[in-house]
Design a protein around this motif. Structure first.
Motif, short mmCIF file in Angstrom:
data_model
loop_
_atom_site.label_atom_id
_atom_site.label_comp_id
_atom_site.label_asym_id
_atom_site.label_seq_id
_atom_site.Cartn_x
_atom_site.Cartn_y
_atom_site.Cartn_z
N ASN A 39 34.80 35.00 -47.39
CA ASN A 39 33.63 36.24 -48.78
C ASN A 39 31.88 35.53 -47.83
O ASN A 39 31.11 36.38 -48.43
CB ASN A 39 33.81 35.48 -49.90
N VAL A 40 31.89 34.60 -47.14
CA VAL A 40 31.13 34.58 -46.23
C VAL A 40 30.93 35.14 -45.05
O VAL A 40 31.75 35.72 -44.15
CB VAL A 40 30.40 33.49 -46.35
N PRO A 41 29.32 35.64 -44.55
CA PRO A 41 29.77 36.11 -43.06
C PRO A 41 29.85 35.49 -42.07
O PRO A 41 29.46 34.07 -42.13
CB PRO A 41 28.24 37.22 -42.54
N PRO A 42 30.23 35.25 -41.06
CA PRO A 42 31.15 34.29 -40.32
C PRO A 42 29.53 33.28 -39.37
O PRO A 42 29.94 31.95 -39.72
CB PRO A 42 31.02 35.02 -39.01
N TRP A 43 28.68 33.81 -39.48
CA TRP A 43 27.40 32.42 -39.23
C TRP A 43 27.54 31.83 -40.26
O TRP A 43 26.63 30.91 -40.03
CB TRP A 43 26.37 33.45 -38.97
N GLU A 44 27.48 31.76 -41.47
CA GLU A 44 27.35 30.97 -42.42
C GLU A 44 28.59 30.01 -42.88
O GLU A 44 28.52 29.41 -43.65
CB GLU A 44 26.98 31.90 -43.97
N ARG A 45 29.31 30.23 -41.95
CA ARG A 45 30.86 29.34 -42.37
C ARG A 45 30.11 27.71 -41.20
O ARG A 45 31.40 27.13 -41.05
CB ARG A 45 31.66 29.44 -41.07
N LEU A 96 38.68 30.42 -38.83
CA LEU A 96 37.46 30.92 -39.71
C LEU A 96 36.02 30.07 -38.85
O LEU A 96 35.37 31.14 -38.65
CB LEU A 96 37.63 30.35 -40.80
N VAL A 97 36.32 29.00 -38.74
CA VAL A 97 35.01 28.42 -38.55
C VAL A 97 34.67 28.30 -36.83
O VAL A 97 33.67 28.60 -36.94
CB VAL A 97 35.62 26.40 -38.94
N ARG A 98 35.90 28.78 -36.31
CA ARG A 98 35.79 29.25 -34.58
C ARG A 98 34.66 29.97 -34.66
O ARG A 98 34.20 30.15 -33.66
CB ARG A 98 36.94 28.65 -33.95
N LYS A 118 31.38 29.85 -34.79
CA LYS A 118 30.96 29.15 -33.23
C LYS A 118 30.01 30.81 -32.76
O LYS A 118 28.99 30.46 -31.72
CB LYS A 118 31.57 28.64 -32.82
N GLY A 119 30.78 31.60 -32.13
CA GLY A 119 30.27 32.80 -30.85
C GLY A 119 28.69 33.49 -31.87
O GLY A 119 27.87 34.37 -31.14
N THR A 120 28.97 33.43 -33.47
CA THR A 120 27.29 33.88 -33.86
C THR A 120 26.02 34.37 -34.05
O THR A 120 26.25 32.93 -33.14
CB THR A 120 27.88 34.38 -35.91
N ARG A 121 25.06 34.66 -34.05
CA ARG A 121 23.63 34.67 -33.94
C ARG A 121 23.63 33.16 -34.79
O ARG A 121 24.10 33.63 -36.24
CB ARG A 121 23.42 35.89 -33.56
N HIS A 122 22.56 32.24 -34.36
CA HIS A 122 21.95 31.60 -35.40
C HIS A 122 21.19 32.05 -35.84
O HIS A 122 20.17 32.79 -35.13
CB HIS A 122 21.97 30.38 -34.52
#
Lengths: 168, 187, 545
Positions: free
Chosen positions: A138-144, B168-170, B173-177
């Motif tokens: 339920n959260v966008p990937p960068w918040e995981r 999901l956690v992986r 890793k690739g996303t913009r911070h």
């Protein structure tokens, strides 16, 4: 005078006594009967325990065994259906079942045990797998990013970031 | 537990009246439990069973114990409602003992009395039919339907969950911070 | 009028419903007397431990001013770090219990109170421990202390009869000492508080704001819904929450259904007490329709669990509505037939006429509420005087009888029953579409709210002080039987002992309501007795006592 009228009334009404317990009875569609936790669906978030007025549902972590226990004690339940209202995944439902009497106190307990995730930094168990998956979806990937850290380690990490002004 | 007609003494230990009215309702035309040989009696000495309601308040405790011990053996206690079964909504306040289990504990420790046979009838309040079901259970007319339920997360689903969470956690890793807000704000 | 009386006081709030004024302790008696003379009656009082906020204790006295359709709340605060307040009991008799309650629970000392004795806490409760103070943990179980010795000297010409706490005539645990002379009760001593469950403390400690409606509902098993409505209204009043129209209508419908079930229950009991058992059976059969309606709408026969802050939890869709109307017609037809029969029976009428008379003037002084007041010619009804829920939109009459006796109380309830049937139908027909609940609100910190409803037995008052963090700071419910009980000794005087059960039942006493914090004493009041649940009273009537 009035009395005689009541006799005729009684005759016209006939028999109103139900056959129960020798024949089953109908309960209405929305009857608030026995609450049942569906272990397959439950994510162990603890919303029900927060909402439950008599604390009939209690959610606690058994750290030694690494499980989260959702414990419903039917004996104390007041059948208010607040748990059903607040459950985010619809795991707890009030059924139409009302024949709950039992001679054994132990029959009144329902327990769901869910495995806990260990913190990737300190190794302390802190949340269930299912709840974390629910949160992650339920959260966008960068918040995981900090999902696998326990609350203390997460706090430490974010304060570090704030201190340095960037993510390291 | 008792095969013949049950004579019931109604013992209110501080309940809200909800259960008491449902007990009364059993004697009204719709349910009419006198057809099953059940009768309310005025004295505990005449009773076979106790219709026990309420969470047992502090003030009531000695009186409840007196009434309970006055009922001749063998006796059945029908613990009616959430208060009697588990203390109800006020199970842990300063002026409540907290249900019949706690009462039995006190009886055992202080008076060395063994707890009598008890039928727990949860509900807040239970339907009159639910109470009748409990009575029928006490008389051995029916089988119980309620059992404890324990669910333990099975190993195979755990594996699937583990890999799902890792995936999901992986992704993260690739996303913009993004920098935390406090650092972005320049003075 | 009220504003004139309050001249010189600090007005904390003044709107079209409520006036709150801070009164200096020296002027308390003068202002209380002034309010009473202006036509307000004493409604209830609440003591509060405000030390975490301002190092003081406070006492709130609530007056109901029907003429101006508002409630007046006087706030008295103790000087910093002190416990003394002047008692207003010498000028207003009705304040006695409230002040004794505050003495017990908070340790406030009321200067000039005529009988400063323990009222609520159990006899074995240690001295100097006050459960409603903020530093007392709600779940602390104290070991029993030795009760104080203190017995009145027996009078030689009078026989003492102990009654209770478990006795065939009583269904709730209560204890009486009756003083009997020949066939007549000359005096009685009452020891109640058996049902003190520590509710107020529980609400402000373990529970959150939205859990308390369910606790309030369990104050009483018969009129629980009005209590939860009153609580929700109090919080909504404090926080200024808008309640959607449809939710108001559904609340109204449930309140009226509750009134119907309570009144039909009472008629059944009254018939039984008058020795007319077939009436009892018929009425309880008719009552089952009402229980079915409640079960159909809310999922439970008694504890509806429908109220929540900001609205209601369950809807009445079209399908259910039709079913409800069907059942309602059956119930109305049945109860009208039976009740018409009952009213016409000469024997019953004779047993009720001129029995248990409560004169209007006396009733006003005590501050009786509900059907008891209306049967003594006092025209009061919260639903009309202080409209809440959807009562403002409905068309109904308030029955007032001038007979002052048991028959009038019977007839008031008779009229009310059919008014309720019509009100439910009106509400079902006019129910607007829309939302059920407004969840968009913020709870202010330390704000006083007042919720008032008309229970089947009279006016229920709930006072709430909110607190941030989803908590209540203080919650004080006052049930209607609390105000009606002092009328019983007056009704009993000069009557036969055989009429006592029906006289007591005629106020429709609901003791667990009153006892949630407990009340009632009888020292000089020459009270009574305190029959409890209907079944108990019913058996007295059977002569088994």
């Amino acid at each position: 005078m009035g009395r005689l009228k009541l006799i005729s009334k009684a005759l016209s009404i006939g028999k109103v006594t139900e056959k129960y317990p020798f024949a089953p009875i109908e309960v209405p569609e929305d009857y608030r009967g026995k609450p049942v936790i569906d272990g397959e669906k439950c994510i162990g978030c603890g919303a029900c325990a927060n909402a439950c007025p008599p604390q009939a549902i209690q959610v606690y972590d058994d750290v030694e065994r690494g499980v989260r226990v959702v414990h419903l004690f039917l004996g104390r339940c007041i059948f208010c259906a607040r748990c059903q209202d607040v459950c985010p995944v619809g795991a707890i439902k009030l059924t139409k079942e009302f024949e709950l009497a039992t001679p054994d106190h132990d029959d009144l307990h329902q327990v769901v045990e869910l495995k806990l995730v260990r913190c990737s930094k300190c190794g302390k168990p802190f949340d269930t797998y299912r709840h974390l998956i629910q949160v992650a979806e339920n959260v966008p990937p960068w918040e995981r990013e900090l999902l696998l850290l326990c609350p203390e380690c997460r706090m430490e990490k974010t304060s570090e970031w704030r201190l340095w002004g960037c993510r390291k | 537990m008792i095969k013949r007609s049950l004579w019931v003494f109604h013992l209110n230990s501080g309940s809200c009246n909800g259960c008491d009215i449902e007990v009364l309702n059993m004697f009204a035309p719709r349910n009419d439990v006198e057809r099953l040989g059940i009768k309310l009696v005025g004295s505990p000495r005449h009773a076979d069973a106790i219709a026990f309601t309420g969470p047992i308040t502090r003030e009531c405790l000695p009186k409840v114990i007196d009434a309970l011990t006055a009922v001749p053996d063998p006796k059945v206690v029908l613990a009616i409602g959430a208060c009697a079964c588990g203390g109800g909504i006020w199970y842990d306040t300063y002026s409540v003992i907290g249900g019949i289990k706690e009462l039995y504990k006190i009886l055992k420790e202080e008076y060395n009395i063994e707890p009598p046979a008890t039928v727990f009838i949860p509900g807040c309040p239970p339907k009159p039919e639910a109470i009748i079901y409990g009575v029928a259970l006490a008389r051995g007319m029916l089988q119980k339907k309620q059992f404890a339920q324990v669910y333990v997360e099975p190993e195979e689903s755990l594996e699937a969950e583990k890999s799902r969470l890792e995936a999901l956690v992986r992704e993260a890793k690739g996303t913009r911070h993004f920098l935390p807000k406090i650092a972005v704000r320049r003075v | 009028m009220v504003v004139e009386v309050l001249k010189g006081c600090k007005i904390l709030r003044h709107d079209d419903r409520v006036t709150v004024a801070e009164v200096s302790p020296e002027r308390a008696r003068e202002i209380a007397k002034g309010l009473f003379n202006a036509g307000c009656y004493y409604s209830c009082g609440m003591g509060v431990d405000e030390r975490p906020v301002n190092m003081r204790f406070a006492m709130y006295h609530v007056f109901n001013c029907e003429a101006e359709r508002r409630h007046v709340i006087l706030k008295l605060t103790t000087p910093t770090n002190e416990l003394t307040l002047p008692s207003i009991t010498p000028v207003i008799e009705g304040a006695s219990w409230s002040e004794r309650e505050a003495m017990d629970m908070l340790g406030i000392i009321f200067d000039g109170h005529p009988e400063p004795e323990r009222l609520i806490l159990p006899e074995d409760w240690p001295e100097g421990v006050y459960p409603l103070r903020k530093d007392f943990p709600y779940n602390k179980k104290l070991p029993p202390a030795k009760p104080k010795e203190g017995r009145k000297k027996p009078r030689p010409d009078i026989i003492e009869v102990p009654l209770g706490p478990y006795h065939p005539t009583l269904h709730e645990p209560e204890y009486f000492e009756l003083y009997v002379k020949g066939d007549k009760i000359v005096d009685a001593k009452y020891r109640g508080f058996h049902i003190h469950r520590g509710m107020e403390k529980l609400a402000e400690s373990r529970m959150t704001l939205n859990q308390v409606p369910f606790l309030a509902e369990r104050i009483c098993g018969i009129c629980g819904c009005t209590h939860s409505t009153a609580y929700c209204q109090a919080v909504e009043d404090a926080a200024g929450i808008y309640v959607p129209e449809r939710a108001r209508y559904i609340r109204t419908i449930m309140l009226e259904i509750e009134r119907l079930h309570s009144h039909l229950l009472w008629f059944g009991v009254a018939c039984h007490l008058l020795g007319f058992d077939s009436g009892f059976m018929h009425l309880w059969r008719a009552r089952e329709y009402i229980m079915d309606i409640a079960e159909l709408i809310t999922g439970n026969r008694k504890t509806y669990g429908i109220n929540i802050i900001g609205g209601v939890r369950r809807d009445i869709p079209e399908k259910k509505k039709r079913k409800v109307l069907e059942l309602l017609d059956l119930a109305e037809k049945d109860s009208r037939e039976i009740l018409d029969n009952v009213v016409k029976m000469g024997e019953l009428k004779e047993r009720m006429e001129n029995v248990g008379v409560l004169p209007k003037k006396k009733g006003r002084e005590i501050g009786v509420v509900g059907p008891v007041a209306r049967a003594s010619g006092i025209d009061t009804d919260v639903r009309r005087d202080h409209p809440y829920a959807a009562y403002g939109d409905l068309d109904f009459e308030v029955p007032v009888y001038k007979g002052e006796d048991v028959l009038s109380r019977f007839l008031v309830r008779y009229d009310e029953t059919f008014q309720s049937f019509s009100m439910i139908k009106q509400a079902l027909d006019n129910m607007p579409e829309g939302e059920l609940i407004n969840e968009d609100y913020e709870i202010p910190s330390f704000k006083l709210g007042l919720g008032v409803t008309e229970a089947p037995r009279g006016e229920d008052v709930h006072l709430v002080i909110t607190w941030g963090e989803n908590k209540v700071y203080r919650w004080h419910p006052r049930a209607s039987t609390y105000n009606n009980l002092p009328a019983i000794p007056i009704m009993l005087r000069g009557n036969d002992i055989a009429d006592a059960p029906i006289i007591i039942a005629s106020i429709d006493p609901c003791f667990s309501c009153t006892d949630h914090v407990s009340i009632i004493d009888s020292e000089n009041g020459r009270v009574l007795w305190r029959g409890s649940l209907e079944e108990g009273i019913r058996r007295v009537g059977n002569g088994k006592a």
